[in-house]
Design a protein around this motif. Structure first.
Motif, PDB file in Angstrom:
ATOM      1  N   VAL A  46      37.095  79.620  58.528  1.00 22.17           N
ATOM      2  CA  VAL A  46      36.625  79.571  57.138  1.00 22.17           C
ATOM      3  C   VAL A  46      35.658  80.739  56.862  1.00 22.17           C
ATOM      4  O   VAL A  46      35.673  81.352  55.800  1.00 22.17           O
ATOM      5  N   ASN A  47      34.853  81.057  57.856  1.00 15.55           N
ATOM      6  CA  ASN A  47      33.823  82.080  57.719  1.00 15.55           C
ATOM      7  C   ASN A  47      34.357  83.518  57.882  1.00 15.55           C
ATOM      8  O   ASN A  47      33.835  84.454  57.266  1.00 15.55           O
ATOM      9  N   ALA A  48      35.402  83.697  58.680  1.00 11.55           N
ATOM     10  CA  ALA A  48      35.848  85.047  59.067  1.00 11.55           C
ATOM     11  C   ALA A  48      36.348  85.860  57.870  1.00 11.55           C
ATOM     12  O   ALA A  48      36.930  85.307  56.942  1.00 11.55           O
ATOM     13  N   PRO A  49      36.146  87.186  57.933  1.00 16.57           N
ATOM     14  CA  PRO A  49      36.650  88.045  56.852  1.00 16.57           C
ATOM     15  C   PRO A  49      38.175  87.976  56.714  1.00 16.57           C
ATOM     16  O   PRO A  49      38.705  88.111  55.622  1.00 16.57           O
ATOM     17  N   TRP A  50      38.891  87.732  57.830  1.00 15.80           N
ATOM     18  CA  TRP A  50      40.352  87.604  57.760  1.00 15.80           C
ATOM     19  C   TRP A  50      40.775  86.188  57.381  1.00 15.80           C
ATOM     20  O   TRP A  50      41.944  85.881  57.220  1.00 15.80           O
ATOM     21  N   GLY A  51      39.782  85.286  57.263  1.00 16.95           N
ATOM     22  CA  GLY A  51      40.071  83.904  56.845  1.00 16.95           C
ATOM     23  C   GLY A  51      39.643  83.726  55.402  1.00 16.95           C
ATOM     24  O   GLY A  51      39.926  84.576  54.557  1.00 16.95           O
ATOM     25  N   LEU A  52      38.896  82.637  55.148  1.00 16.84           N
ATOM     26  CA  LEU A  52      38.463  82.429  53.761  1.00 16.84           C
ATOM     27  C   LEU A  52      37.245  83.288  53.395  1.00 16.84           C
ATOM     28  O   LEU A  52      36.871  83.374  52.241  1.00 16.84           O
ATOM     29  N   GLY A  53      36.607  83.901  54.409  1.00 14.60           N
ATOM     30  CA  GLY A  53      35.479  84.792  54.145  1.00 14.60           C
ATOM     31  C   GLY A  53      34.306  84.093  53.484  1.00 14.60           C
ATOM     32  O   GLY A  53      33.601  84.664  52.662  1.00 14.60           O
TER      33      GLY A  53
END
Ligand code: SAH
Ligand code: SF4
Length: 377
Positions: free
Chosen positions: A197-204
């Motif tokens: 959820v946190n990752a830039p490639w995820g939900l950012g």
């Protein structure tokens, strides 16, 4: 207590794990970023929407992964404030995700701040006596992919209504892990999900806008304090002395206040941020002025914010919400001691927004035969 689906969900993959999987299959690794961009930024809901991927790759993805492991079965809207999504998982388990809108003057409902409340388990093993989620015990843990899928379902639901979606941003402001289940009892899946959820490639989505609520699993609070990503912590206290707390929360026997409070202090010192103490007020159980005074000492020592929540009655349980004057008297003790406090008047009471109640009702109505449920686990 795990459920192994026929195909793993794409929503449970990290950039690294998906890259590795693609490499094994002989695909160029840049495809992983493209696929995750379709999923989290452009919110593709079918493989065929992913038009810059070769058809053969889309076919392989379809055979290998489930795109999203949760289907929306019911969207119950109580009013302008609360929306409840009932989601069905591959084994027919039901979980709930709640959208809570803040009332803001001069701002239309669609643009108001939104907090999303997500679940981490089907049922709960902690056995707090006032809570609907734990009534039938724990059925199973959610996988990381199932936890992430709840937020994607909210995006699908909200995207059409929010301008932020056009910028490929998450269509909500805060995430609270306060739905069904004890998040720290499903630690690895929780951390994997929130990393996605946190990752830039995820939900950012920023870690400071994610709050994990726990009933007080001390070793896991300490483990969370050591994580690289700084999520916020809320602790369900509900009793300001062991005598009161252990009557309503069995976990207090294993981790009494003398163990819990120092662990919470360690967490807040490591992260340098205010933690929240949640305190549901139940008539004749924990709503006395003495409890309010004890709670003041604890909150001051921890520099914590206190969230007072009037109890939400649960069908089949005897507990009651105190009368308004008692709620105010309790809050006033805290205000007089200059403790940071909010008396939260429950939102969404009319749609059974308290932990686990909507799911419990639907389970009952649908009356899934016990054997069938067990056989699928
Ligand atoms: N298991 C975690 C998170 C889920 S419960 C925890 O206990 O913190 C989220 C919050 O809802 C907890 O503070 C819980 O005590 C509270 N809660 C449970 N049942 C409730 C009810 N009937 N009315 C009001 N709050 C309730
Ligand atoms: Fe589980 Fe939290 Fe409910 Fe306690 S309050 S039974 S820990 S969900």
């Amino acid at each position: 207590m795990k459920f192994t689906p026929a195909k793993p969900p794409l929503t449970g993959e990290t950039l690294d794990s998906l890259t590795a999987r693609l490499r094994e299959h002989g695909e160029p690794t840049f495809r992983a970023k493209q696929i995750l961009e379709w999923l989290y930024k452009k919110r593709a809901r079918t493989w065929d929407e992913m038009t810059n991927l070769p058809k053969t790759l889309r076919t392989w993805l379809d055979e290998t992964f489930e795109l999203i492991p949760a289907t929306l079965v019911l969207n119950k809207q109580s009013d302008d404030i609360t929306d409840k999504l009932l989601l069905e998982l591959s084994d027919r388990s039901l979980i709930e995700t709640v959208i809570i809108r803040a009332q803001q003057d001069g701002v239309g409902v669609e643009n108001s701040r939104k907090t999303i409340c997500i679940s981490t388990q089907v049922g709960c093993a902690m056995g707090c006596v006032f809570c609907a989620s734990g009534l039938d015990g724990l059925k199973r843990d959610l996988s990381a992919g199932e936890i992430v899928a709840q937020l994607l379902q909210v995006c699908y639901r909200e995207d059409a209504r929010t301008p932020r979606a056009k910028a490929e941003l998450a269509s909500f402001d805060n995430v609270v892990v306060m739905g069904m289940g004890e998040p720290l009892a499903n630690y690895d899946a929780l951390i994997r999900a929130l990393t996605i959820v946190n990752a830039p490639w995820g939900l950012g989505f920023g870690a400071r806008r994610i709050t994990i609520s726990t009933s007080g699993l001390v070793p896991k609070i300490l483990q969370l304090a050591d994580e690289q990503i700084g999520f916020r912590l809320a602790v369900s206290l509900h009793g300001a002395t062991d005598a009161v707390r252990e009557k309503i929360m069995p976990i207090n026997k294993a981790y009494p206040l003398a163990k819990l409070l120092p662990a919470v202090k360690t967490f807040s010192e490591k992260h340098g941020r205010m933690i929240t103490l949640e305190f549901i007020l139940i008539e004749g159980v924990n709503d006395s002025i003495e409890q309010a005074e004890e709670l003041c000492y604890i909150a001051k020592d921890l520099h914590a914010h206190v969230n007072l929540i009037p109890y939400n009655t649960v069908e089949s349980l005897p507990w009651k919400r105190p009368v308004e004057e008692q709620l105010e008297a309790f809050a006033n003790v805290m205000r007089a001691a200059a403790v940071s406090v909010t008396l939260r008047h429950e939102k969404g009471h009319d749609i059974e927004a308290a932990c686990g109640q909507l799911r419990l009702k639907t389970e009952k109505e649908r009356a899934v035969p016990e054997q069938e449920t067990n056989a699928q686990l």
